[in-house]
Design an enzyme around this catalytic site. Structure first.
Site, PDB file in Angstrom:
ATOM      1  N   GLY A  11       0.809  -1.213   0.000  1.00 20.43           N
ATOM      2  CA  GLY A  11       0.000   0.000   0.000  1.00 20.43           C
ATOM      3  C   GLY A  11       0.839   1.259   0.000  1.00 20.43           C
ATOM      4  O   GLY A  11       2.062   1.228  -0.128  1.00 20.43           O
ATOM      5  N   TYR A  12       0.157   2.395   0.187  1.00 27.23           N
ATOM      6  CA  TYR A  12       0.847   3.685   0.118  1.00 27.23           C
ATOM      7  C   TYR A  12       1.855   3.858   1.252  1.00 27.23           C
ATOM      8  O   TYR A  12       2.992   4.279   1.027  1.00 27.23           O
ATOM      9  CB  TYR A  12      -0.163   4.824   0.148  1.00 27.23           C
ATOM     10  CG  TYR A  12      -1.045   4.909  -1.076  1.00 27.23           C
ATOM     11  CD1 TYR A  12      -0.548   4.652  -2.347  1.00 27.23           C
ATOM     12  CD2 TYR A  12      -2.382   5.263  -0.955  1.00 27.23           C
ATOM     13  CE1 TYR A  12      -1.354   4.723  -3.464  1.00 27.23           C
ATOM     14  CE2 TYR A  12      -3.210   5.343  -2.062  1.00 27.23           C
ATOM     15  CZ  TYR A  12      -2.692   5.077  -3.315  1.00 27.23           C
ATOM     16  OH  TYR A  12      -3.500   5.159  -4.425  1.00 27.23           O
ATOM     17  N   CYS A 145      -2.262   9.755  11.529  1.00 27.66           N
ATOM     18  CA  CYS A 145      -1.726  10.975  10.913  1.00 27.66           C
ATOM     19  C   CYS A 145      -2.406  12.242  11.424  1.00 27.66           C
ATOM     20  O   CYS A 145      -1.735  13.232  11.770  1.00 27.66           O
ATOM     21  CB  CYS A 145      -1.807  10.890   9.391  1.00 27.66           C
ATOM     22  SG  CYS A 145      -3.462  10.558   8.739  1.00 27.66           S
ATOM     23  N   ASN A 313       0.777  13.180   5.437  1.00 29.35           N
ATOM     24  CA  ASN A 313       0.174  12.064   6.150  1.00 29.35           C
ATOM     25  C   ASN A 313       0.902  10.745   5.933  1.00 29.35           C
ATOM     26  O   ASN A 313       0.889   9.863   6.796  1.00 29.35           O
ATOM     27  CB  ASN A 313      -1.296  11.904   5.748  1.00 29.35           C
ATOM     28  CG  ASN A 313      -1.473  11.682   4.256  1.00 29.35           C
ATOM     29  OD1 ASN A 313      -1.131  12.554   3.447  1.00 29.35           O
ATOM     30  ND2 ASN A 313      -1.996  10.535   3.860  1.00 29.35           N
TER      31      ASN A 313
END
EC number: 1.2.1.38
Length: 346
Positions: A11-12, A145, A313
């Site tokens: 994922g990111y 975040c 974030n």
């Protein structure tokens, strides 16, 4: 070299963890896992990693022993896999929400991912506030975040006794905070121009901010938290509205509290109106960095103190703080591998 594995690296957040670790001078990435991308090169889902000599993704169940494990699994997954995962690594850094709250509070905010009471408590990974504990930690939980930004803004005011124990946090966030798997709310045609308050009450960061403030500053505030989606990919801007505990003899007291708290911390910057061409925190210049910008304004007549906090974030709000914590755990310089300063204009 410290042997590091990344669990759930497709994922990111996982991509940002890999970007930082593959360039880290004291770390060797020995494994990255992903069920969706098992057998594929790391640059298949992460094009910014092209050209690096890297391992291929392994399935989660093929996790091998390592010195430190960074888990980027969705919330609830590390809890479910704990018997297998904990046997593979001496030290674990978790980027999900599984261990951010104390056990007694976890079930209230995460009823779908209950945590067995016999699981270990993690050190809350807010390096500017828990750095001394991180040096000896085996298990670390990276803050959420938006909670991260809010806490950096709020904690100095609470510790200095400047504010009443009730605050309003209005957090704005880009679409990458929703993760790499699209749904109706994050699909580009639905999200590209969105400006919507998607969680006005009941957001799980409420409990995280309340609990962390009590543990780190000695006061448990009532937090009114709202989250708003904005038309950007990266970034968080948290606006914290606090109310003075007494008449402020000097309107610069909140500024001094912030500045003195973060003077020795390389990743937090307190902006001043007369000292910066852009004294208003905004996420864009911080994209890709492990930095957070803060600025405070005071309405002395009404007793309101407003602190804005901006960060990326995916980095300061996730992967960068994980690497910052890793540096402290290993006794390395805390800025190692985190020197990127961002781009402007973006």
């Amino acid at each position: 070299m410290t042997r590091v594995a990344v669990l759930g690296a497709g994922g990111y957040a996982g991509g940002e963890v890999l970007r930082l670790l593959l360039a880290h001078p004291a770390v060797e990435v020995v494994q990255a896992t992903s069920e969706q991308h098992a057998g594929k090169r790391l640059d298949f889902p992460h094009p910014h990693l092209r050209g690096l000599a890297t391992p291929r993704f392994s399935p989660h169940d093929a996790l091998e022993p390592c010195d430190v494990l960074l888990s980027c699994m969705p919330s609830g997954e590390l809890i479910r896999r704990w018997p297998q995962v904990s046997a593979r690594a001496g030290r674990i850094i978790d980027l999900s929400a599984d261990f951010r709250l104390e056990s007694t509070e976890h079930a209230r905010w995460y009823p779908r991912a209950p945590r067995p009471l016999d699981m270990p408590e993690f050190v809350y990974g807010l390096p500017e506030w828990t750095g001394a504990r991180l040096k000896d930690a085996r298990f670390v939980a990276v803050p959420g975040c938006m909670a991260h930004a809010a806490l950096l803004a709020l904690l100095p005011l609470v510790r200095a006794g400047l504010v009443r124990p009730e605050v309003v946090v209005d957090a704005k966030t880009g679409s990458s905070g929703g993760g790499a798997t699209p749904d109706r709310s994050s699909h580009h045609p639905e999200r590209a121009s969105a400006l919507r308050c998607y969680r006005a009450v009941g957001h799980r960061h409420t409990g995280e901010i309340e609990g962390a403030t009590e543990r780190l500053a000695g006061v448990r505030p009532v937090v009114h938290f709202s989250a708003t989606a904005v038309p950007s990919v990266r970034g968080v801007l948290a606006t914290v509205h606090a109310f003075a505990a007494r008449k402020l003899e000097d309107a610069s007291e909140p500024l001094r509290a912030l500045a003195s708290t973060y003077r020795e911390h390389p990743f937090v910057h307190v902006l001043r109106a007369n000292a910066s061409a852009s004294p208003f925190p905004e996420p864009a210049p911080l994209a890709g960095t492990n930095h957070c910008d803060l600025a405070v304004e005071v309405d002395a007549e009404r007793g309101r103190i407003v602190v804005n906090a901006a960060l990326d974030n995916l980095v300061k709000g996730a992967a960068g703080t994980a690497v910052h914590a890793l540096n402290l755990m290993l006794g390395r310089p805390e800025t190692e591998g985190l020197g990127f300063r961002g781009l402007h204009p973006l």
